[in-house]
Enzyme design. Structure first.
Site, PDB file in Angstrom:
ATOM      1  N   GLU A 108       0.341  -5.477   1.281  1.00  0.00           N
ATOM      2  CA  GLU A 108       0.528  -7.001   1.104  1.00  0.00           C
ATOM      3  C   GLU A 108       1.759  -7.560   0.833  1.00  0.00           C
ATOM      4  O   GLU A 108       1.841  -8.880   1.239  1.00  0.00           O
ATOM      5  CB  GLU A 108      -0.632  -7.532   0.163  1.00  0.00           C
ATOM      6  CG  GLU A 108      -1.937  -7.491   0.655  1.00  0.00           C
ATOM      7  CD  GLU A 108      -3.091  -7.404  -0.393  1.00  0.00           C
ATOM      8  OE1 GLU A 108      -3.761  -8.205  -0.661  1.00  0.00           O
ATOM      9  OE2 GLU A 108      -3.120  -6.090  -1.165  1.00  0.00           O
ATOM     10  N   LYS A 154       3.116   2.689  -5.246  1.00  0.00           N
ATOM     11  CA  LYS A 154       2.784   1.177  -5.551  1.00  0.00           C
ATOM     12  C   LYS A 154       2.055   0.574  -4.549  1.00  0.00           C
ATOM     13  O   LYS A 154       1.216  -0.451  -4.978  1.00  0.00           O
ATOM     14  CB  LYS A 154       4.079   0.399  -5.745  1.00  0.00           C
ATOM     15  CG  LYS A 154       4.780   0.767  -7.088  1.00  0.00           C
ATOM     16  CD  LYS A 154       6.142  -0.028  -7.401  1.00  0.00           C
ATOM     17  CE  LYS A 154       6.641   0.159  -8.677  1.00  0.00           C
ATOM     18  NZ  LYS A 154       7.963  -0.774  -8.840  1.00  0.00           N
ATOM     19  N   GLY A 155       2.217   0.773  -3.357  1.00  0.00           N
ATOM     20  CA  GLY A 155       1.418   0.125  -2.320  1.00  0.00           C
ATOM     21  C   GLY A 155       2.199  -0.718  -1.540  1.00  0.00           C
ATOM     22  O   GLY A 155       2.973  -1.602  -1.904  1.00  0.00           O
ATOM     23  N   VAL A 156       1.828  -0.765  -0.210  1.00  0.00           N
ATOM     24  CA  VAL A 156       2.754  -1.671   0.819  1.00  0.00           C
ATOM     25  C   VAL A 156       1.997  -2.620   1.482  1.00  0.00           C
ATOM     26  O   VAL A 156       2.333  -3.392   2.511  1.00  0.00           O
ATOM     27  CB  VAL A 156       3.730  -0.737   1.720  1.00  0.00           C
ATOM     28  CG1 VAL A 156       4.623  -0.100   0.724  1.00  0.00           C
ATOM     29  CG2 VAL A 156       2.859   0.187   2.365  1.00  0.00           C
ATOM     30  N   ASN A 164       4.468   7.939   3.819  1.00  0.00           N
ATOM     31  CA  ASN A 164       4.794   8.101   5.255  1.00  0.00           C
ATOM     32  C   ASN A 164       5.551   6.885   5.830  1.00  0.00           C
ATOM     33  O   ASN A 164       5.146   5.847   5.927  1.00  0.00           O
ATOM     34  CB  ASN A 164       3.564   7.957   6.022  1.00  0.00           C
ATOM     35  CG  ASN A 164       3.702   8.253   7.495  1.00  0.00           C
ATOM     36  OD1 ASN A 164       4.453   7.749   8.045  1.00  0.00           O
ATOM     37  ND2 ASN A 164       2.774   9.100   8.003  1.00  0.00           N
ATOM     38  N   PRO A 165       6.912   7.179   5.889  1.00  0.00           N
ATOM     39  CA  PRO A 165       7.612   5.976   6.152  1.00  0.00           C
ATOM     40  C   PRO A 165       7.515   5.215   7.508  1.00  0.00           C
ATOM     41  O   PRO A 165       7.842   4.222   7.712  1.00  0.00           O
ATOM     42  CB  PRO A 165       9.132   6.813   6.378  1.00  0.00           C
ATOM     43  CG  PRO A 165       9.102   8.217   6.261  1.00  0.00           C
ATOM     44  CD  PRO A 165       7.571   8.380   5.885  1.00  0.00           C
ATOM     45  N   GLY A 188      -8.954  -5.687   8.643  1.00  0.00           N
ATOM     46  CA  GLY A 188      -9.950  -6.396   7.783  1.00  0.00           C
ATOM     47  C   GLY A 188      -9.217  -7.399   7.190  1.00  0.00           C
ATOM     48  O   GLY A 188      -9.964  -8.548   6.819  1.00  0.00           O
ATOM     49  N   GLY A 190      -6.392   0.513  10.234  1.00  0.00           N
ATOM     50  CA  GLY A 190      -5.509   0.250  11.189  1.00  0.00           C
ATOM     51  C   GLY A 190      -4.104   0.818  10.246  1.00  0.00           C
ATOM     52  O   GLY A 190      -3.318   0.820  11.399  1.00  0.00           O
ATOM     53  N   GLN A 202       3.446  -1.242   8.349  1.00  0.00           N
ATOM     54  CA  GLN A 202       2.615  -2.148   7.282  1.00  0.00           C
ATOM     55  C   GLN A 202       3.604  -3.429   6.879  1.00  0.00           C
ATOM     56  O   GLN A 202       3.068  -4.263   6.657  1.00  0.00           O
ATOM     57  CB  GLN A 202       2.248  -1.346   5.973  1.00  0.00           C
ATOM     58  CG  GLN A 202       1.253  -0.572   5.982  1.00  0.00           C
ATOM     59  CD  GLN A 202      -0.096  -1.532   6.272  1.00  0.00           C
ATOM     60  OE1 GLN A 202      -0.397  -1.949   7.275  1.00  0.00           O
ATOM     61  NE2 GLN A 202      -0.880  -2.066   5.227  1.00  0.00           N
TER      62      GLN A 202
HETATM   63 MO1  MOS Z   1      -6.937  -7.075   0.689  1.00  0.00          MO
HETATM   64  S1  MOS Z   1      -6.926  -9.200   0.869  1.00  0.00           S
HETATM   65  O1  MOS Z   1      -7.091  -6.741  -0.906  1.00  0.00           O
HETATM   66  O2  MOS Z   1      -7.911  -6.500   1.900  1.00  0.00           O
END
Ligand code: MOS
Length: 757
Positions: free
Chosen positions: A718, A714-716, A644-645, A250, A479, A651
């Site tokens: 981007e 925190k998120g990975v 989940n490493p 996406g 994905g 990612q």
């Molecule tokens: Mo992302 S650009 O926030 O799907």
């Protein structure tokens, strides 16, 4: 009460091992690799017809003629939808009531605003007939000269950039800082238009039943999509059922409903039958968003000790003639380097392209390739190693706001990444190293940064009298593995073994999990799940500890621990009771509870929240041919709790490859005369293939963040692009001595420089 329980659960997991932190494989992995996963375009409801869009070959003007008769006469063609017969909408597709909307081209008139804009839809019994019908339309136009490029018109300062961020920010006195500096960098960098190019094109299968609508379509924001369709068609959201079980990528382009998806719904309405509409690859270069080009000027001052005195970052970008998404490129300079004075600003020009949109690391990707280049230039100007220079200017608090970081293990990222890469062996001067084959060798680095965001999400948890559980949230798996990670959080949140838990996701009738964007999905939906689980466990604990027939009687709600389908007394784990027994005695078939996930406003106003990383690149460049090969890419990232490493690594690798692609491959080229994109296909729009991708290494640095959210996520999604792009371009400079400031770096940039130098 609920939060106490959740803390106890976490403590229990520390002792007994939890699902969180396990490198599970994707839940749907086998279905995908065996071709059983049913993507939107794989659906064929009974009686379904095929729709194919005809798109504009001009970028600005009007459609004056369509040979509808020729198309309709083609065998198998059922209907041709044009502005003349398109079913009415309840809402103007050009209306925009909040920034989370995209203005749509859905045949509202004959105007053409960009190349590849839909101008008609042919509906037929077969895909082939619809395709041929669309070709027979032979449109004629009144064309105007298109406005293309960063100098296409008068610039203006947008009211906001990105989704509601200020377009200008300043702290301190930049002019004074520059005047006081002994070293200066004043450089301008350009980044190209890029397209998301998800492997799965946007697709929709739409079926009307009276005023109820059923849809298969890939979505990063089910609730947003449902609301958008409800508004456009004047029906209640409850009448719209969207299934989005699998997405073939996406990257932002499936965040908002796009025009072509709405055209699929309109076509189904027009013919009164289910309709499938799938975009061809070239159709994705226009109506479904892209990353806007930028031109960024960085002015940096440093004193004799290599400390920054000022940092000014101005970014120009473009938006379409009719909508307002502005790439927030200069924002990257808010967070990374300590400077007593920082000013960021944006301006923009209107061009005749489809509206830009967020694309993986919007702002940070474009901004950081420029910032990391400029920082590298300044390190060289100061005679310092690029890593030493970054450490000299390490931000202990967020530079633009002065807020402390909720956590920041960037120093550890630098140290471990450099160690792993062997950075200490780098020789400072460029064009000094050759390998045994005579190729120029260069090492470069970049710092990675991306904010730790959360949207709002909800989940519903159920425990049933047979001891099994259900977790429901309408989350989106593009994905990236979201469902796997979220199911891990769900199993821990409910205190159940994963095989006793049914995880339901991916449809619009489930609680809204929030948009899958901004690297926020695991945190947002994960916290909703965590809180829903805790709320159900609290109800179970109330039932048990308040009942004198329970071995847990009197333990108090906070005095029990949930694990493997049982509640245990904290002070005496030999005393426990199963969920099934608790519910059975209470005569309940099931209990349920909801939980919310959202950022904590108090923590947000106190702390700056970002993930960080350090990326190190090695490139080899042929001195005669200018051919560039990335031979090594090592990243070290700190992004809070890793759920989940295995999936996190995947990612991060994906992001690092995107970064390399940004530096060396991707660029959409627009013909200024026609406004058409010349390489609207995967043959000529270059993305790295396996042969381009070197040995990748990603280290995850431990980071325990108590402030971002209770799970510390925190998120990975981007961050991997940021830092990586800069590392590669800085390595190219180090290999060749040529500083290229227009990306992607091309062979001719290096050959021309070598010839003239
Ligand atoms: Mo992302 S650009 O926030 O799907």
């Amino acid at each position: 009460m609920a939060s106490e329980i959740s803390l106890i659960q976490e403590a229990a997991h520390m002792r007994h091992g939890s699902n969180i932190g396990q490198p599970l494989t994707r839940r749907e992995g086998v279905l995908k690799v065996t071709g059983q996963a049913r993507y939107a375009a794989d659906n064929h409801p009974h009686g379904m017809l095929h729709a194919v869009m005809a798109v504009s070959s001009i970028a600005r003007g009007r459609v004056t003629f369509l040979d509808v008769r020729a198309a309709k006469d083609h065998p198998g063609v059922v209907e041709v939808m044009t502005p003349a017969n398109r079913p009415a909408l309840a809402e103007d597709p050009d209306a925009k009531t909040n920034p989370f909307m995209f203005r749509l081209d859905v045949l509202q008139n004959d105007e053409v605003r960009y190349a590849n804009q839909p101008i008609a839809v042919v509906i037929a019994e077969t895909l082939e007939a619809a395709t041929e019908g669309a070709a027979l339309l032979s449109p004629e136009y009144d064309a105007l000269p298109p406005r293309i490029g960063l100098d296409a018109g008068e610039s203006f300062v947008p009211q906001a950039v990105g989704v509601g961020n200020p377009s200008e920010l300043r702290r301190g006195d930049v002019d004074a800082g520059l005047a006081a500096a002994s070293k200066h960098v004043d450089a301008t960098y350009e980044t190209p238009a890029q397209y998301h190019n998800a492997m799965e094109p946007h697709a929709i299968v739409a079926t009307w039943d009276g005023d109820a609508l059923s849809i298969d379509t890939p979505s990063q924001g089910l609730a947003l999509a449902q609301g958008r369709i409800a508004g456009l068609f004047g029906i209640s959201p409850g009448k719209i059922h969207i299934r989005s079980p699998y997405l073939g990528g996406g990257f932002g382009s499936k965040g908002f409903m796009s025009g072509p998806q709405v055209l699929g719904i309109l076509a189904a309405r027009l013919v009164g039958k289910p309709v499938k509409l799938v975009l061809r690859r070239e159709h994705m270069y226009g109506p479904v968003g892209h990353r806007a080009p930028t031109r960024q000027r960085l002015r940096i001052g440093a004193d004799g000790s290599g400390r920054l005195t000022a940092l000014a970052h101005h970014a120009r970008t473009v938006s379409s003639s009719f909508d307002d998404f502005f790439e927030p490129a200069a924002g990257a300079s808010h967070t990374l380097y300590a400077s007593p004075a920082i000013a960021t600003s944006h301006d923009a020009v209107r061009v005749d392209t489809g509206t830009p949109l967020f694309m993986r690391a919007p702002g940070e990707a474009t901004g950081s390739i420029a910032l990391e280049s400029a920082i590298d230039e300044m390190a060289w100007a100061c005679g310092m190693d690029p890593l030493a220079f970054r450490l000299r200017n390490y931000a202990e608090v967020e530079p633009i706001s002065g807020k402390p970081f909720s956590s920041k293990a960037l120093r550890e990222c630098y140290a471990q990444g450099a160690e792993r890469f062997g950075w200490s062996k780098r020789q400072p001067a460029p064009r000094q190293w050759r390998d045994e084959a005579g190729l120029l060798v260069g090492w470069g680095m970049g710092t990675a940064t991306f904010p730790a965001l959360m949207f709002q999400g909800e989940a519903r948890a159920v425990v049933r009298s047979d001891g099994s559980g259900v977790m429901e949230t309408g989350a989106h798996d593009m994905g990236q593995g979201a469902w796997t990670a979220l199911a891990q959080i769900a199993a821990d949140g409910l205190g159940l073994e994963p095989e006793r838990l049914e995880f339901r996701s991916g449809t619009s009738d489930l609680p809204d999990a929030g948009i899958a964007g901004g690297s926020s999905h695991t945190a947002t939906a994960g916290m909703a799940i965590h809180n829903a689980g805790a709320a159900v466990i609290a109800k179970l604990a109330d039932l048990a500890t308040g009942d004198e027939r329970s071995p847990l009687f009197g333990a108090g709600n906070a005095g029990v621990v949930a694990r493997a389908g049982r509640l245990f007394r904290r002070d005496d784990e030999s005393r426990s009771e199963s969920y099934a027994d608790i519910l059975g005695r209470a005569g309940l078939a099931e209990i349920d509870a909801r939980g919310q996930g959202a950022a904590d406003p108090a923590a947000q106003s106190t702390y700056a929240m970002h993930a960080h990383g350090a990326v190190f690149a090695e490139v080899k460049v042929d001195p005669d041919l200018g051919q560039i090969r990335v031979t090594r890419l090592v990243g070290a990232f700190a992004a809070g709790r890793v759920i989940n490493p295995r999936l996190v690594r995947s990612q991060i690798f994906g992001g690092m490859i995107w970064g390399m692609s940004f530096a060396l491959h991707e660029q959409a080229i627009t013909d200024r005369r026609s406004g058409r994109i010349l390489n609207a296909n995967l043959a000529e729009y270059h993305v790295p293939v396996n042969a381009d991708v070197p040995a990748l290494e990603a280290l995850m640095i431990d980071e325990h963040d108590r402030h971002v959210n209770a799970l510390g996520i925190k998120g990975v999604g981007e961050i991997g692009i940021t830092g990586s792009a800069g590392a590669v371009v800085n390595a190219v400079w180090h290999a060749t001595g040529v500083r290229v400031r227009r990306f992607p770096i091309r062979i001719d940039d290096l050959v021309t420089a070598a010839a003239s130098g």
